[in-house]
Write a protein that holds these residues in place. Structure first.
Motif, mmCIF file in Angstrom:
data_model
loop_
_atom_site.group_PDB
_atom_site.id
_atom_site.type_symbol
_atom_site.label_atom_id
_atom_site.label_comp_id
_atom_site.label_asym_id
_atom_site.label_seq_id
_atom_site.Cartn_x
_atom_site.Cartn_y
_atom_site.Cartn_z
ATOM 1 N N UNK A 439 22.677 30.255 30.930
ATOM 2 C CA UNK A 439 22.797 30.431 32.384
ATOM 3 C C UNK A 439 21.561 29.932 33.099
ATOM 4 N N UNK A 454 16.524 22.243 24.114
ATOM 5 C CA UNK A 454 17.364 21.248 23.446
ATOM 6 C C UNK A 454 18.392 21.853 22.526
ATOM 7 N N UNK A 455 18.010 22.943 21.950
ATOM 8 C CA UNK A 455 18.934 23.555 21.004
ATOM 9 C C UNK A 455 20.250 23.875 21.682
ATOM 10 N N UNK A 457 21.479 22.344 24.159
ATOM 11 C CA UNK A 457 22.064 21.142 24.741
ATOM 12 C C UNK A 457 23.497 20.977 24.273
ATOM 13 N N UNK A 458 23.732 21.417 23.065
ATOM 14 C CA UNK A 458 25.046 21.235 22.471
ATOM 15 C C UNK A 458 26.109 22.076 23.112
ATOM 16 N N UNK A 459 25.703 23.277 23.555
ATOM 17 C CA UNK A 459 26.726 24.229 23.924
ATOM 18 C C UNK A 459 26.994 24.286 25.412
ATOM 19 N N UNK A 460 26.219 23.524 26.155
ATOM 20 C CA UNK A 460 26.415 23.593 27.604
ATOM 21 C C UNK A 460 27.226 22.408 28.063
#
Lengths: 460, 244
Positions: A439, A454-455, A457-460
């Motif tokens: 969020x 960055x971690x 980055x995948x899930x957003x």
């Protein structure tokens, strides 16, 4: 015994190994050697502890109590204040028998403030009535620990160590050149414990390597009484790019003033700017105050590549035992000192035998890493995730509002242990962490903030 | 405006600028924006409280070193100390009643997210000082989870699912044309299932060429601190464990 020996030779006889083993995996006969250190005749083991802070004093006390001839070198025996936060965990009072009259203040509330000034109260609901963070003056604590080491039998040498000569063989002693009352003297010892802080001369002498340091800068400000009342038992932490790009800024109450400061690893040349930033952020709370002292000090960020070499062991700040994320070092300094001292006592069997590098590694380094490396790694992980960007810091502050998080934090800080974990609460906390980070990153990124988690980055 | 003249009169030394929040108020009056109307009454309330503090002026011992940097930052500090003001930001949080969608009773969460994003961006450039009187209480968990999902997750999910479907279709066709194994039989094979898994994970994790670099950097970063702790043991492992 004979049967066992026979079974031993049968088991490890290379000619009888099963045929499916790969040839490169040849089992050699197992050799067990037992070695013992050479005994010292006519005297006890002599150890010099260089640096008389919490680390050095604890080491000297443990050594002297174990029967070793100990010399504790400290260049500054006057009560000049040391630049330091001055907060110790509650367990340290018990573990090191620190009398309560040394405690200046008991911090029972903490506030953590995000870049957007979201303030979360940390501890007013979750700290039990008997729990607090003791705040002490370093000069008071240090001199108490030093005098206790002296009473245990250590010889306090109020001198500045100028050089440490490392011998080329195991039979020769270490030579400590020091300046005692204007006279240059030399002391020969069997082993050295380097407790001389972030700019350790001992570490340089043994080529222990360097470490990255954070620069901590603080101003001690005497406040008018009504403003001081606000900070009577409250410590504040501020996060944000304006106050520090990779650390936090603080307002800690001390005996009769507050310390307002900040720190950074990556932008040391802009430290004054960040100090401006924190002053700006707390301007209303410290208005009317008077700066009585300005101080700065390096704080190690990670352990040195070499912490034990020959018969020299590094402890405390000299070794780099400062946690990331919180920057706590006093407790670890004292514990490492005690651990190192006890290791030497054990390896030398009360001062009767010589010791070597392997003893120090086995009894001190391995014990230390086994007990604390996970804590250090975990805090490094926290720092990496939550101090990355303003968005991540916002998420950190949001998370701190959760009672489970607060309880976990206090238990691990105050008692240096992991509290009883509740599986469901852990899951909820993890989900909450991920949620908050996502969020806050969205909100931070929505207009080109530049958040870098960055971690996620995948899930957003 | 006696208040403003009192404020403008104290000498803008580095010292007072740093410690006293109120002397920077003049910057607010100079701003020709609509914020002026809303901020003026607020400013006067704060000035009332601030003046006794500044008049009880205490000697400040600033080290000489801090002065040049402080003087430099003076001008930006002067502009920076203004507070964030918005009609919908009341009492340290967004007044959700003002975010209603036209004609309905539902809150327009997208607008709330945008407003908060704008506020945080503004604060990046103009950090505000905290005060005990008006506390900020807004945090992002006030916005319900489905608002986030609808706006940010769903479009991305659609994109990724589309990519995965396209890749899957063409890979299945390709494998079929090469080996003659149909889709159903492909799914029964362990190797094919593994490839499918790799493809799904790949689509999720690697979306641009730069992502590969990012993943590599991330792995290296995570293990860096651990390596620093292990450094003390490297000597021993390379065989220099001779007793000295």
């Amino acid at each position: 015994m004979a049967a066992a020996a026979q079974a031993h030779s049968l088991l490890f006889n290379p000619h009888q190994k099963p045929s499916h083993r790969r040839p490169s995996n040849r089992i050699r006969p197992l050799t067990i050697t037992a070695a013992s250190n050479a005994p010292i005749t006519g005297r006890k083991l002599r150890v010099a502890v260089i640096g008389g802070g919490p680390a050095g004093s604890s080491a000297a006390e443990a050594l002297a109590a174990g029967g070793i001839e100990t010399f504790l070198f400290e260049r500054n025996n006057t009560k000049t204040p040391k630049p330091c936060g001055g907060a110790i965990p509650l367990c340290m009072l018990d573990e090191f028998d620190i009398p309560l009259h040394l405690v200046d203040r008991r911090v029972t509330r903490m506030k953590i403030v995000s870049p957007s000034n979201l303030t979360v109260d940390f501890g007013s609901k979750t700290l039990k009535p008997h729990e607090y963070i003791p705040m002490l003056r370093r000069e008071v604590l240090d001199s108490f620990l030093r005098s206790r080491a002296e009473s245990a039998g250590a010889q306090l040498v109020p001198a500045l160590v100028t050089r440490l000569d490392v011998p080329s063989s195991a039979a020769e002693p270490y030579l400590i050149h020091h300046n005692l009352n204007g006279q240059i003297r030399t002391l020969a010892v069997d082993a050295v414990v380097g407790a001389d802080g972030a700019n350790s001369r001992v570490a340089k002498s043994i080529n222990a390597g360097d470490y990255a340091v954070a620069m901590a800068f603080q101003e001690r400000i005497r406040l008018p009484d009504d403003k001081m009342e606000y900070y009577r038992d409250l410590a504040e932490m501020y996060v944000g790019d304006d106050v520090s790009p990779d650390f936090y800024a603080w307002v800690f109450p001390k005996c009769d003033h507050v310390a307002v400061g900040t720190g950074t690893v990556s932008s040391k040349q802009s430290i004054k700017l960040y100090q401006q930033g924190i002053r700006q952020r707390v301007s209303q709370k410290i208005s009317g105050g008077r700066v009585i002292r300005v101080e700065a000090h390096p704080i190690p960020e990670h352990p040195r590549p070499v912490r034990v070499r020959g018969r020299v062991a590094l402890i405390g700040d000299a070794a780099g035992y400062v946690t990331k994320c919180s920057g706590e070092g006093i407790y670890f300094a004292a514990r490492s000192g005690r651990m190192c001292g006890e290791a030497i006592v054990k390896a030398s069997e009360g001062g009767d035998k010589a010791i070597g590098e392997a003893d120090l590694r086995r009894e001190y380094l391995r014990q230390w890493d086994g007990e604390f490396a996970t804590t250090f790694r975990f805090l490094d992980g926290l720092q990496r995730v939550f101090y990355r960007s303003n968005a991540a810091r916002e998420a950190l502050v949001e998370l701190c509002g959760d009672e489970y998080v607060q309880r976990m934090t206090f238990d691990s800080y105050l008692y240096k242990r992991l509290a009883e974990r509740n599986g469901w609460e852990d899951l909820r906390m993890f989900a909450g962490t991920v949620g908050s980070l996502i969020r806050c990153r969205i909100v931070g990124r929505a207009r080109g903030y530049g958040g870098e988690v960055e971690l996620l980055n995948r899930f957003v | 405006m006696s208040i403003s003249t009192t404020l403008l009169s104290p000498p803008p030394t580095a010292t007072s600028r740093l410690l006293f929040h109120t002397p920077t108020r003049p910057a607010l009056f100079l701003r020709p924006t609509t914020f002026l109307r809303l901020s003026a009454p607020r400013a006067s309330v704060e000035n009332g409280a601030g003046i006794p503090a500044s008049s009880a002026a205490v000697a400040v011992e600033e080290p000489a070193k801090a002065k040049p940097e402080a003087a430099e930052k003076e001008s930006s500090n002067g502009a920076a100390a203004s507070k964030f003001v918005d009609g919908r930001w009341i009492g340290g949080t967004w007044d959700l009643k003002q975010f209603k969608k036209d004609g309905s009773m539902e809150t327009d969460w997208d607008a709330v997210i945008d407003a908060e994003a704008r506020r945080r961006k503004w604060l990046e450039a103009n950090p505000e000082s905290t005060s005990n009187d008006d506390l900020i209480v807004f945090d992002t968990s006030i916005i319900p989870w489905w608002a986030w999902v609808k706006r940010y997750h769903l479009p991305e999910a659609e994109l990724l699912n589309g990519r995965a479907a396209m890749i899957g279709f063409f890979m299945a066709y390709f494998v079929d044309s090469l080996t003659g194994v149909g889709l159903v039989d492909q799914m029964g094979n362990f190797f094919c299932k593994t490839l499918l898994f790799v493809a799904v994970v790949g689509v999720l994790v690697i979306r641009k060429n730069e992502d590969l670099e990012t993943v590599k950097k991330l792995v290296e970063e995570t293990t860096f601190y651990d390596k620093q702790w292990q450094a003390a043991w490297k000597d021993e492992n390379t065989g220099s464990s001779k007793k000295e």
